[in-house]
Design an enzyme around this catalytic site. Structure first.
Site: not given
Length: 264
Positions: A10, A14, A108, A139
């Site tokens: 991301g 990781l 993702d 995030t």
């Protein structure tokens, strides 16, 4: 099926998990997470003492090419296989990608939707697929809408808690305060900031649930994942299942499907 190393990279960390085989629902033999600044310690750290040596790897990455290359170096130092990365496509594993440019959809997001659809199909008692809302809280926050036939209708992207707070601190004088609590009626600045960010995300999610309910004429199955998903779950007014491993589940579905097609 070969033993599998699954990677989810991301914007901040990781995440990795080792599986005895690419079987959806499998319990990992080992797992861990590293902040992106510490990727270079993987080969001599946790990957040096795995209980089983993986025979293949599959992953998704949104952090950029430099991080992907650093990860590939660690994989190549540790194992005897080529890294394989999922790229969003027009269709895969029963999902149809409705994005204007399918390959521009974050990998993702695509993988999480595939994992969620597999989970939904395993849960329906009458065999009738349901539409879905899939939320990742990290995030950034993404909110995806999928119809009962597995077509990705579209999704929202909004800032996560940390980005919201940093934006307010940088743009507003005097808002350098610690994180507070979520309150219905905040009476201090810390609680006001935390509550405002939480309810902003909750409102976007709940609006998408309304859109899907109206568009599909059915109540969607709702799944939430991501490192900060647990923070949001208590503040939601619609029922959600919190699934920590949704991206890993999607990677297992994709790896198993690709292996089956090659074998067939």
């Amino acid at each position: 099926m070969p033993s599998l190393l699954a990677l989810d990279i991301g914007n901040t960390r990781l995440k990795w998990a080792l599986y005895a085989q690419a079987q959806p629902g499998s319990v990992p033999l080992a797992s861990g997470a590293e902040f992106l600044d510490h990727i270079d310690r993987l080969s001599e750290g946790p990957w040096a003492s795995l209980p089983l040596r993986p025979e293949a790897m599959i992953g998704c990455v949104v952090a950029g090419d430099a991080v992907r290359r650093r990860t590939e170096e660690q994989v190549e130092e540790s194992f005897d296989f080529e890294p394989r990365w999922v790229v969003s496509s027009a269709a895969e594993c029963g999902m149809v990608n409705g994005y204007d440019h399918p390959t521009r959809l974050g990998a993702d997001r695509w993988v999480a939707m595939i994992g969620a659809r597999h989970r939904m199909l395993a849960q329906v008692a009458d065999g009738r697929p349901r539409p879905m809302v899939v939320v990742m809280v990290g995030t950034a926050v993404t909110v995806e809408a999928i119809d009962a036939e597995g077509r990705f209708l579209g999704g929202l992207i909004l800032p996560g808690h940390g980005i919201m707070l940093r934006a307010l601190e940088s743009g507003t004088a005097g808002l350098h305060v610690p994180t507070g609590e979520v309150r219905e009626f905040p009476t201090n600045t810390s609680d006001a900031l935390t509550s405002g960010g939480t309810y902003a995300i909750a409102g976007a999610v709940e609006r998408m649930v309304q859109h899907v309910r109206r568009h599909c004429g059915a109540e969607p199955a709702c799944y939430m994942t991501g490192g900060a998903g647990w923070k949001m779950a208590p503040s939601m007014s619609v029922e959600f299942e919190l699934v920590e491993s949704l991206i890993m589940d999607g990677l297992l579905v994709i790896a198993g499907d690709r292996a089956a097609r090659i074998a067939g």
